[in-house]
Scaffold this motif. Structure first.
Motif, PDB file in Angstrom:
ATOM      1  N   ARG A   1     -62.516 -45.386 -67.601  1.00  0.00           N
ATOM      2  CA  ARG A   1     -61.284 -46.137 -67.444  1.00  0.00           C
ATOM      3  C   ARG A   1     -61.474 -47.351 -66.532  1.00  0.00           C
TER       4      ARG A   1
ATOM      5  N   ASP B   1     -63.123 -45.727 -73.574  1.00  0.00           N
ATOM      6  CA  ASP B   1     -62.273 -45.391 -72.440  1.00  0.00           C
ATOM      7  C   ASP B   1     -62.776 -44.091 -71.811  1.00  0.00           C
TER       8      ASP B   1
ATOM      9  N   GLU C   1     -58.452 -39.901 -67.476  1.00  0.00           N
ATOM     10  CA  GLU C   1     -57.362 -40.445 -66.667  1.00  0.00           C
ATOM     11  C   GLU C   1     -57.775 -40.449 -65.193  1.00  0.00           C
TER      12      GLU C   1
ATOM     13  N   ARG D   1     -55.472 -41.763 -62.657  1.00  0.00           N
ATOM     14  CA  ARG D   1     -54.300 -41.877 -61.792  1.00  0.00           C
ATOM     15  C   ARG D   1     -53.507 -40.579 -61.773  1.00  0.00           C
TER      16      ARG D   1
ATOM     17  N   ARG E   1     -45.819 -43.927 -72.857  1.00  0.00           N
ATOM     18  CA  ARG E   1     -45.286 -43.340 -71.622  1.00  0.00           C
ATOM     19  C   ARG E   1     -44.417 -44.407 -70.977  1.00  0.00           C
TER      20      ARG E   1
ATOM     21  N   SER F   1     -47.196 -47.409 -70.578  1.00  0.00           N
ATOM     22  CA  SER F   1     -48.620 -47.129 -70.688  1.00  0.00           C
ATOM     23  C   SER F   1     -48.871 -46.184 -71.855  1.00  0.00           C
TER      24      SER F   1
ATOM     25  N   PRO G   1     -51.886 -40.397 -72.284  1.00  0.00           N
ATOM     26  CA  PRO G   1     -53.309 -40.054 -72.119  1.00  0.00           C
ATOM     27  C   PRO G   1     -53.785 -39.036 -73.150  1.00  0.00           C
TER      28      PRO G   1
ATOM     29  N   GLY H   1     -59.151 -36.985 -60.848  1.00  0.00           N
ATOM     30  CA  GLY H   1     -59.258 -36.601 -62.246  1.00  0.00           C
ATOM     31  C   GLY H   1     -60.587 -35.930 -62.557  1.00  0.00           C
TER      32      GLY H   1
END
Length: 841
Positions: free
Chosen positions: A352, A391, A394, A396, A467, A561, A564, A608
């Motif tokens: 990410r 990617d 996650e 955050r 989201r 966003s 995920p 994460g």
């Protein structure tokens, strides 16, 4: 580009005092509190123009806390410091002065020179180092660069302000020895060697006395012993009292227009609690600062701002920021010379942080840059179709305000959103486009009446799962294409007004958006501001902060966003992609959740499933390079599983290009760590950031960071201060003592670069005293550039201030250290020579 810097000050103390004598008491007191959030009052009767201040650790933001004009985003202070270069710090000071000139800012609120006492400190990224000498020398160079162009620098935060938890209320308990030898030393160096024009007093108490009321530190040490003639301002909302702060050496209360002085300080003078001469001295210091920055005198005596200036996205500025970022990157591992990657075939970029690179930390160091280059963008530009990007997991824990590219203003179609401010009668006072997806209310408003409602509207740029949510305290309703998808009331968690600005509460919901008539779905988020009666803080006092918190001030924003993907799915894709490439570059790191003002970390572990991602890639890839996008220590349990580790910190707006340059060998990442990286949570000489009650004891004393590690006060760190390899390979030849300045010895060292790359070495010299109660300490350093296969000789001067020791019984400096050994090293984990000292120098 031409500019006229501020004239050299010529007025004596008596002449400034004469100007003050023309003012009545109320006018003098009025000048000692800000006019607005970031400006000061002028007084034309004595030729005083208003002055403008701006936050400045990683860019000169201007007068707006959020949004505002585009400004250059610099690498974080920790990245810049990792170059271990006074020349770099001086150049940064000059560049920031140019940014200030372009915006007509008189004083930049930086550098931050608190120390990295514990690796959990949330604000470490905007300070230089755990070492007071390195911090002080870099700060002095920065100040000389900035003030050489007539822009004032502000050293912050005085003093013992090394953590954020309960920062407005906590009491730092520090021995006088540690205060003198460690925490005041960077300020002393920057005052003595560069003549800093202003200093900012911290939020916290020091040994039971608020920093804004510290007669001992402010009047006794800084203004008295050091003979400093600059201006001491408060941190924003830090001043708690009238008479005690005025008597304790504080010169200026910020922000304005309200505060604890004003009528209260006038009354204190009239009652005799504060002598009017004390107020006069504060105003003299204010006028001296004004003269230095060109804001005092007749119109033709004041500074002339440049008619033209370098834009924040100008090619020359881009080149500077790119170079500065690469120079501060640190190679911690490079097995088999996998770096640089020049000539490598297919490269997989995973993570990410690779596609959404974190280029700056949170809080007052945040700016509004013209662009931010991700690592994916930088490598894609350099490698073309040899690069594959996927990617990662996650990173955050909390949702953040939307990227402007994810939304558009429904009226203009520009990236960003539409913001409407309504008063108590529902009248729209302002409707404007915002290029960022969050705004601040109750802080730097320029509206005719208080805001009661804020309406954020935007169109989504992509249909599908999304989201959606909101950021900020208050009562919210959220609609998607006219249908309500949520309603909530959010309340900030803590008692720090900074949390409502920097760590606001968040609400989200996962939903689905569709496109209609070729247009994205319309989101409308309506906020009703919630105000309350002021409540006492954790210290039991009803202070200015209590009123600020109750006012509903804070950050408000829109969350948009992607939803995920499951971690298992992401890890599988990462492994498959890594296996198909010649080398896998995995990017991990922290975000502004961890590296920010107003909150501290609770662990050094990567958030994460990032550790699992690195291990999965390392198991599948032919070769694995890990890029760490964090400016403070993190744990790396996979360190021995990978081939290379490059720490890039928070690299600023040119971050992706700078990382590409480092990885591909276009420019050497020759940085050295400015903080020791512990091997485990808790394994550090100082760890806790949470006060006991409201007290935080500095039990490590003078054994901060590497000093405590070297004394065995914690398990050996994973990586020492000063560690870093660049792309050179170094052998040390002769090392000998030579005559130095001010009675302190110097060391002459010859080094050889045995690699195939031209490289830069930083020769470090530490003093290991014979006395058991004295810590080892850095006493000097010097960089040297050496071509491939060549040799270089450098003389490292030691600083006499590091040979001092404080005698608490005598309350004075005692006999200097003399017996011991000088260590010539690449960090204390790699000592190359030892030079014993005679018992007496």
């Amino acid at each position: 580009m031409t500019t006229t810097p501020a004239p050299v000050p010529v007025r004596s103390h008596a002449e400034l005092l004469e100007l003050v004598s023309r003012l009545d008491l109320a006018t003098k007191v009025r000048l000692l509190t800000g006019a607005t959030s970031f400006t000061l009052h002028g007084e034309e009767s004595i030729g005083l123009a208003p002055m403008a201040f701006s936050d400045g650790p990683t860019g000169v933001r201007g007068l707006k806390f959020t949004g505002g004009d585009h400004v250059a985003l610099f690498p974080s202070a920790t990245v810049l410091a990792s170059a271990w270069s006074e020349e770099t710090a001086h150049e940064v000071g000059e560049m920031l002065a140019e940014e200030a000139e372009r915006q007509q800012i008189h004083v930049v609120l930086g550098p931050t020179i608190n120390l990295h006492r514990t690796p959990l400190g949330g604000r470490l990224f905007e300070a230089y180092s755990e070492d007071p000498l390195l911090t002080g020398r870099l700060a002095a160079a920065y100040v000389r660069g900035m003030q050489g162009r007539g822009i004032g620098a502000c050293l912050k935060h005085l003093v013992a302000n090394e953590s954020e938890t309960l920062r407005n209320y906590m009491n730092s308990v520090v021995s006088e020895t540690a205060l003198r030898e460690v925490y005041l030393l960077p300020f002393e160096i920057a005052v003595q060697d560069a003549g800093a024009w202003s200093i900012m007093a911290a939020y916290n108490d020091v040994n039971g006395v608020p920093a804004t009321e510290q007669d001992h530190v402010n009047n006794g040490v800084v203004k008295g012993e050091w003979g400093w003639d600059g201006l001491l301002m408060s941190d924003w909302f830090a001043t708690k009292t009238s008479a005690p702060a005025a008597l304790g050496g504080l010169d200026l209360v910020m922000p304005g227009p309200d505060g604890p002085w004003g009528e209260a300080l006038v009354a204190d003078v009239e009652s005799g609690a504060v002598a009017e001469s004390v107020v006069d001295e504060h105003v003299v210091r204010l006028l001296r600062l004004a003269e230095r920055v060109g804001a005092l005198g007749s119109e033709d005596q004041r500074r002339t701002w440049p008619a033209e200036s370098l834009a924040p996205d100008a090619p020359a500025r881009r080149e500077q920021l790119r170079r500065l970022a690469t120079d501060g990157m640190v190679v911690l591992r490079n097995e088999g010379g996998v770096l640089p990657l020049a000539g490598t075939g297919r490269v997989a970029l995973i993570g990410r942080h690779g596609v959404d690179t974190i280029c700056m930390g949170g809080g007052s160091a945040t700016v509004n840059p013209p662009y931010q280059v991700s690592i994916a963008d930088g490598l894609r530009e350099a490698l073309g179709d040899r690069l594959t990007v996927v990617d990662g997991v996650e990173v955050r824990e909390r949702a953040v305000a939307a990227e402007p590219s994810a939304i558009t203003d429904p009226e203009t179609g520009e990236p960003g959103l539409r913001v409407a401010y309504l008063d108590a009668d529902g009248v729209v006072m302002s409707s404007e486009h915002s290029s960022v997806s969050s705004v601040v209310t109750g802080w730097d408003d320029v509206l005719p009446r208080p805001t009661e409602q804020v309406v954020l509207t935007a169109r989504l740029t992509q249909p599908g799962p999304v989201r959606l949510g909101v950021v900020g305290g208050g009562r919210w309703t959220v609609d998607l294409d006219g249908e309500q998808v949520g309603a909530t009331e959010l309340v900030a968690e803590g008692s720090d007004p900074g949390e409502s600005m920097l760590k606001p509460p968040v609400w989200t919901v996962d939903t689905h958006s569709t496109a209609t008539d070729g247009r994205g779905a319309l989101v409308t988020a309506t906020l009703t501001v919630v105000r309350s009666e002021p409540q006492p803080g954790p210290d039991g006092k009803l202070s200015t902060l209590s009123h600020v918190i109750a006012s509903g001030m804070g950050m408000k924003g829109l969350v948009v966003s992607p939803v995920p993907a499951p971690a298992e799915q992401v890890l599988a894709a990462a492994s498959t992609t890594a296996a198909d490439a010649d080398v896998a570059v995995v990017v991990v790191g922290l975000t502004e959740e961890q590296e920010t003002e107003a909150t501290d970390k609770s662990t050094l572990a990567l958030p994460g499933e990032q550790d699992a991602m690195v291990s999965a890639v390392a198991a599948a890839a032919k070769r694995t390079v890990v890029v760490v996008n964090a400016s403070t220590p993190v744990l790396m349990p996979w360190f021995d599983e990978v081939d290379a580790v490059l720490v890039v910190g928070l690299p600023g707006q040119e971050g992706g290009h700078a990382v590409a340059d480092a990885l591909l060998g276009v420019r050497e990442p020759a940085g050295r760590l400015v903080t020791s990286w512990p091997s485990a949570d808790g394994a550090a000489p100082a760890w806790d950031v949470v006060p006991d009650g409201l007290t935080l004891e500095y039990r490590d004393g003078t054994f901060i960071g590497y000093r405590g590690f070297a004394a065995g006060r914690a398990a050996a760190p994973a990586h020492w201060l000063g560690a870093g390899d660049g792309y050179g390979a170094w052998t040390y030849g002769s090392a000998r003592l030579v005559e130095g300045d001010a009675g302190a010895p110097a060391v002459e060292v010859t080094v050889a670069n045995t690699s195939d790359h031209d490289s830069r070495e930083v020769v470090q010299v530490y003093l290991r005293p014979d006395e058991d109660d004295q810590p080892v300490r850095l006493v000097g350093f010097a960089p040297v550039r050496v071509p491939a296969g060549g040799e270089g000789t450098v003389t490292v001067a030691t600083d006499s201030r590091l040979w001092r020791r404080w005698d608490e019984a005598a309350d004075a400096w005692g006999a200097p250290l003399s017996a011991g050994t000088l260590l010539v090293a690449r960090g204390l984990g790699d000592v190359r020579a030892e030079l014993p000292l005679a018992p007496s120098r």
